[in-house]
Design an enzyme around this catalytic site. Structure first.
Site, short mmCIF file in Angstrom:
data_model
loop_
_atom_site.label_atom_id
_atom_site.label_comp_id
_atom_site.label_asym_id
_atom_site.label_seq_id
_atom_site.Cartn_x
_atom_site.Cartn_y
_atom_site.Cartn_z
N LYS A 79 0.85 -1.20 0.00
CA LYS A 79 0.00 0.00 0.00
C LYS A 79 0.89 1.25 0.00
O LYS A 79 1.89 1.30 0.72
CB LYS A 79 -0.89 -0.05 1.25
CG LYS A 79 -1.96 1.03 1.31
CD LYS A 79 -2.86 0.80 2.53
CE LYS A 79 -3.96 1.82 2.65
NZ LYS A 79 -4.86 1.57 3.80
N SER A 154 -9.68 1.44 2.77
CA SER A 154 -8.86 2.21 1.88
C SER A 154 -7.77 1.42 1.15
O SER A 154 -7.19 1.92 0.19
CB SER A 154 -8.18 3.33 2.68
OG SER A 154 -7.34 2.78 3.67
N SER A 178 -9.82 -0.92 7.01
CA SER A 178 -9.25 -0.82 5.66
C SER A 178 -8.47 -2.02 5.13
O SER A 178 -8.09 -2.02 3.96
CB SER A 178 -8.34 0.40 5.58
OG SER A 178 -9.12 1.54 5.39
N1 GLN Z 1 -13.31 3.40 6.06
C1 GLN Z 1 -12.74 3.90 7.26
C2 GLN Z 1 -12.51 5.38 7.16
O1 GLN Z 1 -12.89 5.92 6.20
C3 GLN Z 1 -11.49 3.15 7.60
C4 GLN Z 1 -10.25 3.65 6.99
C5 GLN Z 1 -9.05 2.86 7.37
O2 GLN Z 1 -9.15 1.83 8.02
N2 GLN Z 1 -7.90 3.35 6.98
O3 GLN Z 1 -11.99 5.99 8.04
#
Ligand code: GLN
Length: 484
Positions: A79, A154, A178
């Site tokens: 990532k 994400s 994420s």
């Molecule tokens: N979807 C969650 C957010 O928007 C989680 C994001 C993450 O785990 N980096 O914050």
């Protein structure tokens, strides 16, 4: 080369049998990525030179009959919020468009010494803020199962790369879901380790009390292999701890049978897609056939988790992202005719360097921390976080592992939720409480090899006690054997 059938251990066996060289695999993969990624958009950048050098190094070691680790030559996707020395790391933000990392993240250092190969950096929601990868400053990644759907987020690029066979496994980061949510949307396994199990050094911080790096893989066994490699205390992350994970790859069925599984009433509520409920029930039946005991439990403060997360997380985001003030990391020339004052410079560089969702969260975060609102929002959310944590402490007196859906719906359509942040935030309903409580959790695909055509993958989640990754990975590995 049947790339889709490789797992880390089968790759390793076949490599030792000399069925192929690492260089062959890496070159085949780059060729494949060249065409396949045109439709998927999983990668932000490729690391061809480094990958070829590492591949050759492993091939030489093998030719000289030297010992190589199980991860030697394994082609991974990383990532793009995890630093790899001397390579571009953008966190999918325009403000970091030209940023070159000056050191390796600890997880990268560890994987490097295990001789893994890094194919490239994958797309994400800007600074990991989002649940669909649509918030990337550069491009939208597509779900390999249905190109009109999101891969989740994400870590959507990492999940899509593995699901489309453009990498054997990947690393993501999980602040509120994420790793697990894109895992579930792309038919993969996603592990969020216990807070502190894996060093965060070299991960571009989103919300430091919630962030953890975790593997996204095709199998639970692969997740265990990668996790074992990246876990451990690191002098550069004072929140990291040492824990022995010796049993993670060979737990016995007798040990697993002693684990009691809790079903939280609050996680099986109205409004969840019918297919998700059916999928999770199907997984539960399979696990029951392993003769594990199930029991209903309560996690009464679950209903406050999303609100609590969306106060604590942006507060930490606003503090962490203060370093991107538009001067130090900006890709823009610092002096230009139109910019007359420092204030203009900040406005111009932050205004065009940071996306809408990032700005929304910075604003929300500074608001909940501001004088006069701190007690009403931030301090209260911290108290609620304790209550949520305590729900799990109480539940774990009665059971060892908790089962739930990973997400309320399967992958949704691209564009479906972008205009409505609240409905996007609700995708995290079953995953963000786990980050608030600092627990380990894994998403495992239901029916992995038997999807009907047009059907989208579904994941279920196993939540463990702190540092009991062995429990959830153990049940997962036995479940996987039943599925195969
Ligand atoms: N979807 C969650 C957010 O928007 C989680 C994001 C993450 O785990 N980096 O914050």
């Amino acid at each position: 080369m049947d790339l889709e059938n490789f797992t880390i251990s089968s790759f390793h066996k076949r490599l030792l049998n000399k069925e192929f060289s690492v260089l062959e695999i890496v070159q085949t993969l780059f060729k494949f990525i060249e065409t396949r990624d045109k439709e998927i958009n999983a990668y932000l950048s490729l690391l061809k030179d480094g990958a070829v050098t590492e591949a050759e190094r492993v091939d030489i070691a093998l030719a000289e009959n030297k010992f190589v680790s199980i991860l030697a030559g394994v082609p991974l996707a990383i990532k793009d919020n995890i630093l790899i020395n001397n390579t571009k790391t953008t966190a999918a933000s325009k403000i970091l468009e030209n940023y070159i990392a000056s050191y390796d993240a600890t997880v990268i250092k560890k994987l490097r010494s295990a001789q893994a190969v890094f194919l490239g950096k994958t797309n994400l929601d800007e600074f990991a803020m989002g649940a669909s990868t649509e918030n990337s400053g550069f491009k939208i990644t597509k779900n390999p199962f249905d190109l009109s759907c999101v891969p989740g987020g994400s870590s959507g690029g990492s999940a899509a790369a593995v699901a489309a066979n453009m990498a054997l496994a990947a690393l993501g980061s999980d602040t509120g879901g994420s790793v697990r949510q894109p895992g579930a949307f792309c038919g993969l396994v996603g592990l969020k380790p216990t807070y502190g199990a894996v060093s965060r050094f070299g991960l571009i911080a989103m919300a430091s009390s919630l962030d953890q790096i975790g593997p996204i893989t095709k199998t639970v066994e692969d997740a265990a292999i990668l996790f074992k490699e990246i876990a451990g205390k690191d002098e550069f992350d004072s929140t990291s701890v040492n824990h022995a994970y010796d049993e993670i790859l060979n737990s016995s069925i007798d040990k697993i049978r002693k684990l009691r599984i809790g079903i939280p009433k609050e996680y099986f509520i109205g409004g969840i897609d019918k297919k998700i409920i059916e999928g999770v029930e199907q997984a539960m039946e399979k696990i029951k056939s392993l003769k594990l005991e199930f029991k209903e439990i309560n996690l009464p403060h679950t209903k406050y988790a999303i609100s609590c997360y969306y106060i604590i997380m942006p507060a930490e985001v606003s503090a962490n992202l203060a370093r991107f003030e538009g001067v130090r990391y900006s890709s823009m020339p610092e002096v230009e005719e139109k910019v007359k004052t420092l204030r203009d410079l900040y406005f111009r560089n932050r205004g065009s360097g940071l996306g809408v969702e990032t700005r929304r969260r910075i604003l929300l975060g500074t608001f909940v921390l501001s004088h006069g609102y701190y007690d009403a929002y931030y301090a209260k959310a911290q108290k609620v976080r304790e209550l949520i944590k305590n729900d799990f402490v109480e539940a774990f007196k009665e059971v060892d592992v908790i089962i739930s859906p990973t997400t309320p719906t399967p992958a949704f359509k691209i564009g479906e939720k972008t205009k409505d942040p609240l409905s996007m935030y609700l995708s995290d309903i079953f995953t963000c409480p786990i980050n608030l409580a600092g627990l380990p959790a894994i998403s495992i695909p239901v029916k992995k090899y038997k999807l009907d055509s047009g059907e989208l993958p579904i994941g279920f989640q196993l939540i463990g006690k702190p540092f009991h990754e062995a429990d959830i990975l153990g049940i997962g590995q036995f479940y996987e054997k039943l599925e195969a």
